[in-house]
Design a protein around this motif. Sequence first.
Motif, PDB file in Angstrom:
ATOM      1  N   ILE A 180       0.949  -1.088   0.112  1.00  0.00           N
ATOM      2  CA  ILE A 180       0.119   0.012   0.018  1.00  0.00           C
ATOM      3  C   ILE A 180       0.626   1.127   0.229  1.00  0.00           C
ATOM      4  O   ILE A 180       0.612   2.231  -0.790  1.00  0.00           O
ATOM      5  N   LYS A 221      -7.951  -4.132   4.571  1.00  0.00           N
ATOM      6  CA  LYS A 221      -6.597  -3.397   4.807  1.00  0.00           C
ATOM      7  C   LYS A 221      -6.531  -3.108   3.106  1.00  0.00           C
ATOM      8  O   LYS A 221      -5.849  -1.886   2.699  1.00  0.00           O
ATOM      9  N   ARG A 225      -9.466   1.108  -2.473  1.00  0.00           N
ATOM     10  CA  ARG A 225      -8.390   2.208  -2.829  1.00  0.00           C
ATOM     11  C   ARG A 225      -8.666   2.280  -4.456  1.00  0.00           C
ATOM     12  O   ARG A 225      -8.733   1.262  -5.042  1.00  0.00           O
ATOM     13  N   GLU A 226      -8.421   3.617  -4.700  1.00  0.00           N
ATOM     14  CA  GLU A 226      -8.569   4.276  -6.251  1.00  0.00           C
ATOM     15  C   GLU A 226      -7.129   3.875  -6.920  1.00  0.00           C
ATOM     16  O   GLU A 226      -7.295   3.846  -8.156  1.00  0.00           O
ATOM     17  N   ASP A 227      -5.977   3.546  -6.350  1.00  0.00           N
ATOM     18  CA  ASP A 227      -4.988   3.244  -6.890  1.00  0.00           C
ATOM     19  C   ASP A 227      -4.720   1.582  -7.215  1.00  0.00           C
ATOM     20  O   ASP A 227      -3.536   1.234  -7.560  1.00  0.00           O
TER      21      ASP A 227
END
Length: 283
Positions: A180, A221, A225-227
Amino acid sequence: MAYRFMCYPGGVRKAVTFSYDDGSVDDLILEEIFNKYNMKATFNINSDRLINGNGISVSDAKCFIADGHEIAVHGKYHKANGISRTVDGIRDVLTCREELETVLGKIIRGMAYPDTGITNFFNDTDYNKVKNYLTDLGIVYSRTLGGDNNRFELPSDWHAWMPTVHHNNPDIYKYIDEFISLDLENNYHAMRHPRLFYVWGHSFEFTSNDNWKLIEDICKKLGGREDIWYATNMEIYEYVNAYNSLIWSADGKTVYNPALYEIWFSDGNTRYSVLSGETLIVE
């Protein structure tokens, strides 16, 4: 000339996938969790178990597919390819593929090696023999095991696809944090290649160990997430191969996309996308 790297759909540089084996009834709970967190998974099924009702049902498997997951080969009888005679390995894989395709009405081209897979070799079998017959049988990738690591790499050999980590690995949260926190946008230019986080295991382990919270925490976790692109094993295989099919001019300024997918790539800090059948001039 700047480095040029593949990006995943939407121009992101990270992807996450899951791979779970054997088709036990516990997959029903796992699939609900994946759906809750918008994850994509590949479920590797033994066709004998599926057809004879010793795990998830055919209708369950069809629902998994309808929810965006993948069903893949895991051998009719769950026999390790590395210690099976070549003819027995061929029979186990081919029969599994044929039976899964027949009952699911879906072309099946992915696989995870059953049992000890390709970690040991006996009976005059070796990896090249296994890879050759899998290729001839139309199996385009197969996941192996035993090499957990935090390199987050795409495979250089699709028939020896090493996942990132088994869910029980005590380092899994450390690996997730490393993944991440990767800043691929500002990383050194030669290190901006795409990364993959790949989790594998068996859903019955969560029941046996009474730790379903573990996979919930992993999904929390990694999720939302946009990435990150969340994809099945086959979606990753097909997208990477579509990217590799791009046709470039000799000077590297013109690209043609013969694939069925919109393909993304980066050139320095600039992202481009080229539609299926499109020719693009790269500035």
